[in-house]
Write a protein that holds these residues in place. Sequence first.
Motif, PDB file in Angstrom:
ATOM      1  N   SER A   1       4.580  18.038 -30.561  1.00 26.94           N
ATOM      2  CA  SER A   1       3.950  18.087 -31.863  1.00 26.94           C
ATOM      3  C   SER A   1       2.534  18.593 -31.600  1.00 26.94           C
ATOM      4  N   PRO A   2       2.173  19.799 -32.095  1.00 25.27           N
ATOM      5  CA  PRO A   2       0.867  20.320 -31.719  1.00 25.27           C
ATOM      6  C   PRO A   2      -0.287  19.391 -32.050  1.00 25.27           C
ATOM      7  N   GLY A   3      -0.081  18.417 -32.935  1.00 23.29           N
ATOM      8  CA  GLY A   3      -1.090  17.383 -33.092  1.00 23.29           C
ATOM      9  C   GLY A   3      -1.286  16.650 -31.776  1.00 23.29           C
ATOM     10  N   GLN A   4      -0.363  16.884 -30.804  1.00 26.97           N
ATOM     11  CA  GLN A   4      -0.468  16.243 -29.494  1.00 26.97           C
ATOM     12  C   GLN A   4      -1.212  17.116 -28.492  1.00 26.97           C
TER      13      GLN A   4
ATOM     14  N   ILE B   1       6.843  18.660 -44.731  1.00 26.09           N
ATOM     15  CA  ILE B   1       7.362  18.892 -46.082  1.00 26.09           C
ATOM     16  C   ILE B   1       6.956  17.683 -46.945  1.00 26.09           C
ATOM     17  N   HIS B   2       6.222  17.958 -48.021  1.00 27.82           N
ATOM     18  CA  HIS B   2       5.747  16.877 -48.898  1.00 27.82           C
ATOM     19  C   HIS B   2       6.664  16.738 -50.110  1.00 27.82           C
ATOM     20  N   ILE B   3       7.027  15.505 -50.410  1.00 24.56           N
ATOM     21  CA  ILE B   3       7.887  15.237 -51.572  1.00 24.56           C
ATOM     22  C   ILE B   3       7.170  14.242 -52.493  1.00 24.56           C
TER      23      ILE B   3
ATOM     24  N   GLU C   1      -4.170  11.539 -49.812  1.00 24.71           N
ATOM     25  CA  GLU C   1      -4.960  10.379 -49.383  1.00 24.71           C
ATOM     26  C   GLU C   1      -5.439  10.521 -47.932  1.00 24.71           C
ATOM     27  N   THR C   2      -4.796  11.420 -47.151  1.00 29.30           N
ATOM     28  CA  THR C   2      -5.187  11.566 -45.736  1.00 29.30           C
ATOM     29  C   THR C   2      -6.239  12.665 -45.596  1.00 29.30           C
ATOM     30  N   VAL C   3      -5.812  13.924 -45.734  1.00 33.10           N
ATOM     31  CA  VAL C   3      -6.722  15.072 -45.684  1.00 33.10           C
ATOM     32  C   VAL C   3      -6.197  16.088 -46.701  1.00 33.10           C
TER      33      VAL C   3
ATOM     34  N   GLY D   1      -4.126  30.850 -39.342  1.00 32.30           N
ATOM     35  CA  GLY D   1      -4.132  31.378 -37.978  1.00 32.30           C
ATOM     36  C   GLY D   1      -3.345  30.435 -37.096  1.00 32.30           C
ATOM     37  N   ARG D   2      -2.249  29.920 -37.661  1.00 29.95           N
ATOM     38  CA  ARG D   2      -1.479  28.891 -36.962  1.00 29.95           C
ATOM     39  C   ARG D   2      -0.316  29.516 -36.213  1.00 29.95           C
ATOM     40  N   PRO D   3      -0.093  29.118 -34.945  1.00 28.47           N
ATOM     41  CA  PRO D   3       1.054  29.684 -34.228  1.00 28.47           C
ATOM     42  C   PRO D   3       2.367  29.326 -34.924  1.00 28.47           C
TER      43      PRO D   3
ATOM     44  N   GLU E   1      -5.180  12.211 -40.664  1.00 29.81           N
ATOM     45  CA  GLU E   1      -3.835  12.668 -40.999  1.00 29.81           C
ATOM     46  C   GLU E   1      -2.794  11.547 -40.873  1.00 29.81           C
ATOM     47  N   SER E   2      -1.616  11.848 -41.419  1.00 33.63           N
ATOM     48  CA  SER E   2      -0.533  10.856 -41.381  1.00 33.63           C
ATOM     49  C   SER E   2      -0.047  10.605 -39.948  1.00 33.63           C
ATOM     50  N   THR E   3       0.558   9.453 -39.751  1.00 37.44           N
ATOM     51  CA  THR E   3       1.273   9.153 -38.511  1.00 37.44           C
ATOM     52  C   THR E   3       2.586   9.944 -38.541  1.00 37.44           C
TER      53      THR E   3
HETATM   54  O1  TXA Z   1      -1.721  13.756 -43.334  1.00 36.66           O
HETATM   55  C1  TXA Z   1      -1.090  14.768 -42.988  1.00 36.66           C
HETATM   56  O2  TXA Z   1      -0.099  14.721 -42.264  1.00 36.66           O
HETATM   57  C2  TXA Z   1      -1.632  16.131 -43.508  1.00 36.66           C
HETATM   58  C3  TXA Z   1      -1.541  16.137 -45.039  1.00 36.66           C
HETATM   59  C4  TXA Z   1      -1.885  17.474 -45.630  1.00 36.66           C
HETATM   60  O3  TXA Z   1      -0.289  15.696 -45.439  1.00 36.66           O
HETATM   61  N1  TXA Z   1      -0.876  17.197 -42.921  1.00 36.66           N
HETATM   62  C5  TXA Z   1      -1.005  17.548 -41.623  1.00 36.66           C
HETATM   63  O4  TXA Z   1      -0.258  18.641 -41.282  1.00 36.66           O
HETATM   64  O5  TXA Z   1      -1.729  16.967 -40.840  1.00 36.66           O
HETATM   65  P1  TXA Z   1      -0.429  19.443 -39.913  1.00 36.66           P
HETATM   66  O6  TXA Z   1       0.460  20.611 -40.042  1.00 36.66           O
HETATM   67  O7  TXA Z   1      -1.857  19.733 -39.711  1.00 36.66           O
HETATM   68  O8  TXA Z   1       0.124  18.475 -38.831  1.00 36.66           O
HETATM   69  C6  TXA Z   1       1.507  18.219 -38.824  1.00 36.66           C
HETATM   70  C7  TXA Z   1       1.928  17.676 -37.502  1.00 36.66           C
HETATM   71  C8  TXA Z   1       1.811  18.724 -36.424  1.00 36.66           C
HETATM   72  O9  TXA Z   1       1.302  18.115 -35.253  1.00 36.66           O
HETATM   73  C9  TXA Z   1       3.246  19.177 -36.263  1.00 36.66           C
HETATM   74  O10 TXA Z   1       3.509  19.673 -34.991  1.00 36.66           O
HETATM   75  C10 TXA Z   1       4.002  17.877 -36.542  1.00 36.66           C
HETATM   76  O11 TXA Z   1       3.290  17.286 -37.596  1.00 36.66           O
HETATM   77  N2  TXA Z   1       5.374  18.160 -36.966  1.00 36.66           N
HETATM   78  C11 TXA Z   1       5.775  18.733 -38.115  1.00 36.66           C
HETATM   79  N3  TXA Z   1       7.116  18.878 -38.125  1.00 36.66           N
HETATM   80  C12 TXA Z   1       7.568  18.384 -36.968  1.00 36.66           C
HETATM   81  C13 TXA Z   1       8.874  18.253 -36.383  1.00 36.66           C
HETATM   82  N4  TXA Z   1       9.971  18.671 -36.996  1.00 36.66           N
HETATM   83  N5  TXA Z   1       8.963  17.680 -35.149  1.00 36.66           N
HETATM   84  C14 TXA Z   1       7.842  17.264 -34.505  1.00 36.66           C
HETATM   85  N6  TXA Z   1       6.575  17.356 -35.001  1.00 36.66           N
HETATM   86  C15 TXA Z   1       6.456  17.914 -36.220  1.00 36.66           C
END
Ligand code: TXA
Length: 355
Positions: A245-248, A61-63, A29-31, A52-54, A181-183
């Motif tokens: 969190s690299p999303g940051q 983890i999706h459940i 529902e997000t991306v 190409g992700r570090p 993306e999700s919170t």
């Molecule tokens: O909506 C979403 O979250 C999408 C869909 C596919 O579910 N997924 C997504 O994944 O956006 P990604 O990998 O692009 O972003 C995940 C974020 C990253 O910023 C990552 O650093 C953070 O979640 N993250 C994952 N595990 C973490 C952890 N153990 N501690 C802190 N941040 C974490």
Amino acid sequence: MIYLPANDESIVKAAGIISGGGLVAFPTETVYGLGANAYDAKALAKVFEAKGRPRFDPLIIHIAAIETLESVAALSLLSADARKKLFLLAENLMPGPLSIVLPKNEKIPGIATAGLPTAAIRFPDHDVAQKLISLAGGAVAAPSANPFGSLSPTRAEHVRDKLGDKVDMILDGGPARIGLESTVLDISNDDIRILRPGGTPKEAIEKVIGFKLCPQQKTQTFGSESDQQTPLPSPQSLVPNPQVSPGQLKSHYAPKTPLFVVDREKIIKQPYKTGCAFLFFDDFTANEWLKAQKHTEKAAVRVLSGAGNALEAASKLFETLHELDSGNYERIFAQFAPPDGLGEAINDRLTRASC
Ligand code: TXA
Ligand code: MG
């Protein structure tokens, strides 16, 4: 690469590919996510390779069932208070656009969490995703299905165009409903905090837990090409810090076209220039801008939500940025959303997409 519309038959095929160690891009529902078996370290290595992700950037983890929390997280390591919060959040906000950071279960390989002792767990609110996850063993690790740092995919076509043969299969489930993306919420210690604003507004979480969250952590500035003063930290220095969190990262979710984001008052005064595109939050602002301009016949004007609805605006954000980014504009001027509710996540992504 196999590209199929999502239906019972193609989902079974996709689950077989994941169980066999392959990669499947699937709708949520997000991306769109790029999924691999969460218990298979080799398959997880392929996810990092394809994006190409570090390796220091952990996966979500999706459940597809609340009970699976026990298999992917170490709930016994949570305090009684955090456990109570987790079950309240699960009851009220799952399935949904919320990833909760919890102590990880030892069955999840370290590569999934970039060596962190925690894992972000999410139960997506999407039939196709849920069926796929259940059939593929119950736990699928999936980042957004885009090259690292670029715009997230809200359609199967975005994945095909950007990742193509790097994935074994793409399941087309149509456009993503939420489009952001999700919170990411960390409850792994008593200092509960949002690491990434997203599809679940802060206010909805506060209502469930019964208190106000601290303001979001200051943006990390490393990785930003526009901020050359800030030295890049070594990957090692990131690993022990579960708050990173690299999303940051300041520069993330970025289009190739330079993007400038300003508030309503400023964008109204921004004069039209050939070769520039304008992205407004609502019709009200777009019309005011148009009235103030002389020559706008050829102006590329996009509006995220005519009526100024944040949910609609969120669902169109990445999609519109993808479209504008392929239009060869010199620059894009975008308007900030009102900052409450989903506006916080919209503004977060616009800021990170900007120069
Ligand atoms: O909506 C979403 O979250 C999408 C869909 C596919 O579910 N997924 C997504 O994944 O956006 P990604 O990998 O692009 O972003 C995940 C974020 C990253 O910023 C990552 O650093 C953070 O979640 N993250 C994952 N595990 C973490 C952890 N153990 N501690 C802190 N941040 C974490
Ligand atoms: Mg991502």
